[in-house]
Design a protein around this motif. Structure first.
Motif, PDB file in Angstrom:
ATOM      1  N   GLN A  23       0.883  -1.165   0.000  1.00  0.00           N
ATOM      2  CA  GLN A  23       0.000   0.000   0.000  1.00  0.00           C
ATOM      3  C   GLN A  23       0.916   1.208   0.000  1.00  0.00           C
ATOM      4  O   GLN A  23       1.983   1.184   0.638  1.00  0.00           O
ATOM      5  CB  GLN A  23      -0.886  -0.012   1.240  1.00  0.00           C
ATOM      6  CG  GLN A  23      -1.899   1.114   1.276  1.00  0.00           C
ATOM      7  CD  GLN A  23      -2.866   0.990   2.444  1.00  0.00           C
ATOM      8  OE1 GLN A  23      -2.575   0.354   3.449  1.00  0.00           O
ATOM      9  NE2 GLN A  23      -4.020   1.602   2.303  1.00  0.00           N
ATOM     10  N   LYS A  36      -3.255  16.081 -12.138  1.00  0.00           N
ATOM     11  CA  LYS A  36      -3.465  16.498 -10.742  1.00  0.00           C
ATOM     12  C   LYS A  36      -2.908  17.896 -10.543  1.00  0.00           C
ATOM     13  O   LYS A  36      -1.799  18.199 -10.974  1.00  0.00           O
ATOM     14  CB  LYS A  36      -2.751  15.550  -9.764  1.00  0.00           C
ATOM     15  CG  LYS A  36      -3.290  14.151  -9.730  1.00  0.00           C
ATOM     16  CD  LYS A  36      -4.380  14.032  -8.705  1.00  0.00           C
ATOM     17  CE  LYS A  36      -4.791  12.574  -8.557  1.00  0.00           C
ATOM     18  NZ  LYS A  36      -5.746  12.396  -7.504  1.00  0.00           N
ATOM     19  N   SER A  67      -5.548   7.958   3.000  1.00  0.00           N
ATOM     20  CA  SER A  67      -6.766   8.692   2.640  1.00  0.00           C
ATOM     21  C   SER A  67      -6.557  10.195   2.667  1.00  0.00           C
ATOM     22  O   SER A  67      -7.072  10.919   1.820  1.00  0.00           O
ATOM     23  CB  SER A  67      -7.905   8.325   3.593  1.00  0.00           C
ATOM     24  OG  SER A  67      -8.249   6.975   3.423  1.00  0.00           O
ATOM     25  N   THR A  70      -2.564  10.946  -0.004  1.00  0.00           N
ATOM     26  CA  THR A  70      -2.079  10.426  -1.286  1.00  0.00           C
ATOM     27  C   THR A  70      -2.517  11.279  -2.469  1.00  0.00           C
ATOM     28  O   THR A  70      -3.622  11.830  -2.476  1.00  0.00           O
ATOM     29  CB  THR A  70      -2.491   8.960  -1.495  1.00  0.00           C
ATOM     30  OG1 THR A  70      -1.729   8.431  -2.610  1.00  0.00           O
ATOM     31  CG2 THR A  70      -3.978   8.813  -1.792  1.00  0.00           C
ATOM     32  N   ASP A  71      -1.643  11.369  -3.454  1.00  0.00           N
ATOM     33  CA  ASP A  71      -1.972  11.996  -4.734  1.00  0.00           C
ATOM     34  C   ASP A  71      -2.320  10.932  -5.768  1.00  0.00           C
ATOM     35  O   ASP A  71      -2.428  11.218  -6.960  1.00  0.00           O
ATOM     36  CB  ASP A  71      -0.804  12.869  -5.210  1.00  0.00           C
ATOM     37  CG  ASP A  71      -0.639  14.104  -4.338  1.00  0.00           C
ATOM     38  OD1 ASP A  71      -1.662  14.734  -4.000  1.00  0.00           O
ATOM     39  OD2 ASP A  71       0.509  14.438  -3.971  1.00  0.00           O
ATOM     40  N   ASP A  72      -2.497   9.690  -5.308  1.00  0.00           N
ATOM     41  CA  ASP A  72      -2.990   8.575  -6.117  1.00  0.00           C
ATOM     42  C   ASP A  72      -4.425   8.337  -5.645  1.00  0.00           C
ATOM     43  O   ASP A  72      -4.966   9.103  -4.861  1.00  0.00           O
ATOM     44  CB  ASP A  72      -2.098   7.344  -5.890  1.00  0.00           C
ATOM     45  CG  ASP A  72      -2.337   6.224  -6.901  1.00  0.00           C
ATOM     46  OD1 ASP A  72      -3.082   6.433  -7.875  1.00  0.00           O
ATOM     47  OD2 ASP A  72      -1.765   5.142  -6.700  1.00  0.00           O
ATOM     48  N   SER A  73      -5.030   7.265  -6.080  1.00  0.00           N
ATOM     49  CA  SER A  73      -6.381   6.928  -5.642  1.00  0.00           C
ATOM     50  C   SER A  73      -6.317   6.007  -4.435  1.00  0.00           C
ATOM     51  O   SER A  73      -5.706   4.940  -4.514  1.00  0.00           O
ATOM     52  CB  SER A  73      -7.139   6.218  -6.771  1.00  0.00           C
ATOM     53  OG  SER A  73      -7.230   7.054  -7.896  1.00  0.00           O
ATOM     54  N   PRO A  74      -6.925   6.403  -3.287  1.00  0.00           N
ATOM     55  CA  PRO A  74      -6.958   5.495  -2.144  1.00  0.00           C
ATOM     56  C   PRO A  74      -7.741   4.232  -2.512  1.00  0.00           C
ATOM     57  O   PRO A  74      -8.636   4.323  -3.338  1.00  0.00           O
ATOM     58  CB  PRO A  74      -7.689   6.286  -1.061  1.00  0.00           C
ATOM     59  CG  PRO A  74      -7.706   7.713  -1.531  1.00  0.00           C
ATOM     60  CD  PRO A  74      -7.576   7.670  -3.015  1.00  0.00           C
ATOM     61  N   GLY A  76      -4.769   2.674  -2.617  1.00  0.00           N
ATOM     62  CA  GLY A  76      -3.384   2.582  -3.075  1.00  0.00           C
ATOM     63  C   GLY A  76      -2.741   1.238  -2.818  1.00  0.00           C
ATOM     64  O   GLY A  76      -1.558   1.170  -2.498  1.00  0.00           O
ATOM     65  N   TYR A  78      -1.551  -2.436  -4.158  1.00  0.00           N
ATOM     66  CA  TYR A  78      -1.148  -3.111  -5.390  1.00  0.00           C
ATOM     67  C   TYR A  78      -0.461  -4.432  -5.070  1.00  0.00           C
ATOM     68  O   TYR A  78       0.350  -4.495  -4.151  1.00  0.00           O
ATOM     69  CB  TYR A  78      -0.164  -2.251  -6.202  1.00  0.00           C
ATOM     70  CG  TYR A  78      -0.743  -0.934  -6.655  1.00  0.00           C
ATOM     71  CD1 TYR A  78      -1.487  -0.856  -7.826  1.00  0.00           C
ATOM     72  CD2 TYR A  78      -0.573   0.219  -5.901  1.00  0.00           C
ATOM     73  CE1 TYR A  78      -2.038   0.346  -8.238  1.00  0.00           C
ATOM     74  CE2 TYR A  78      -1.114   1.422  -6.310  1.00  0.00           C
ATOM     75  CZ  TYR A  78      -1.849   1.482  -7.484  1.00  0.00           C
ATOM     76  OH  TYR A  78      -2.392   2.675  -7.891  1.00  0.00           O
TER      77      TYR A  78
END
Length: 134
Positions: A23, A36, A67, A70-74, A76, A78
């Motif tokens: 994560q 973004k 939550s 992050t600048d990704d999608s929670p 996160g 993989y």
């Protein structure tokens, strides 16, 4: 790149594991994450990433940190297969991700944390604060 808190590996014969689940918190900076609007500088992103790593290592709820930051999608999360291992369903091949992600993720013990520092070749989107889940 830093695998702070890694504490070694748990693969066969002391090598890297074949499959992991991680994560992460992506901490980007102005222009690093396509699509973004991020206003922090590269220096601010580095400081935030290392602060988040320290907070996680002290026991703060990593899901909450993801939550909030992050600048990704929670969330996160993989799954990755190592080089030479067939990806399981839902996993990404290690070489299909940015290199720093696997370079740190595969060195961590389950429950360990690390940071992949920004590098234009290996971590072009910013800094990754990584926790190994499996």
């Amino acid at each position: 790149m830093s695998a702070a808190g890694a504490g070694g590996t748990d693969g066969a014969g002391g090598g890297e594991p074949e499959h992991i689940q991680v994560q992460h918190i992506l901490v980007g900076f102005t222009g690093s994450v396509p699509g973004k609007r991020i206003t922090r500088s590269k220096e601010e992103a580095k400081a935030l990433a290392h602060d988040l790593l320290a907070r996680a290592q002290k026991g703060e709820d990593f899901n909450a940190l993801v939550s909030e930051h992050t600048d990704d999608s929670p969330p996160g999360i993989y799954g990755m297969s190592n080089r030479g291992a067939q990806p399981a369903q839902g996993e990404y091949a290690r070489d299909g991700m940015v290199p720093a992600f696997g370079n740190v993720g595969f060195t961590l013990k389950v429950g360990g944390y690390g940071v992949a520092d920004f590098d234009p070749r290996t971590s072009p989107y910013g800094y990754h604060v990584i926790k190994r889940l499996k």
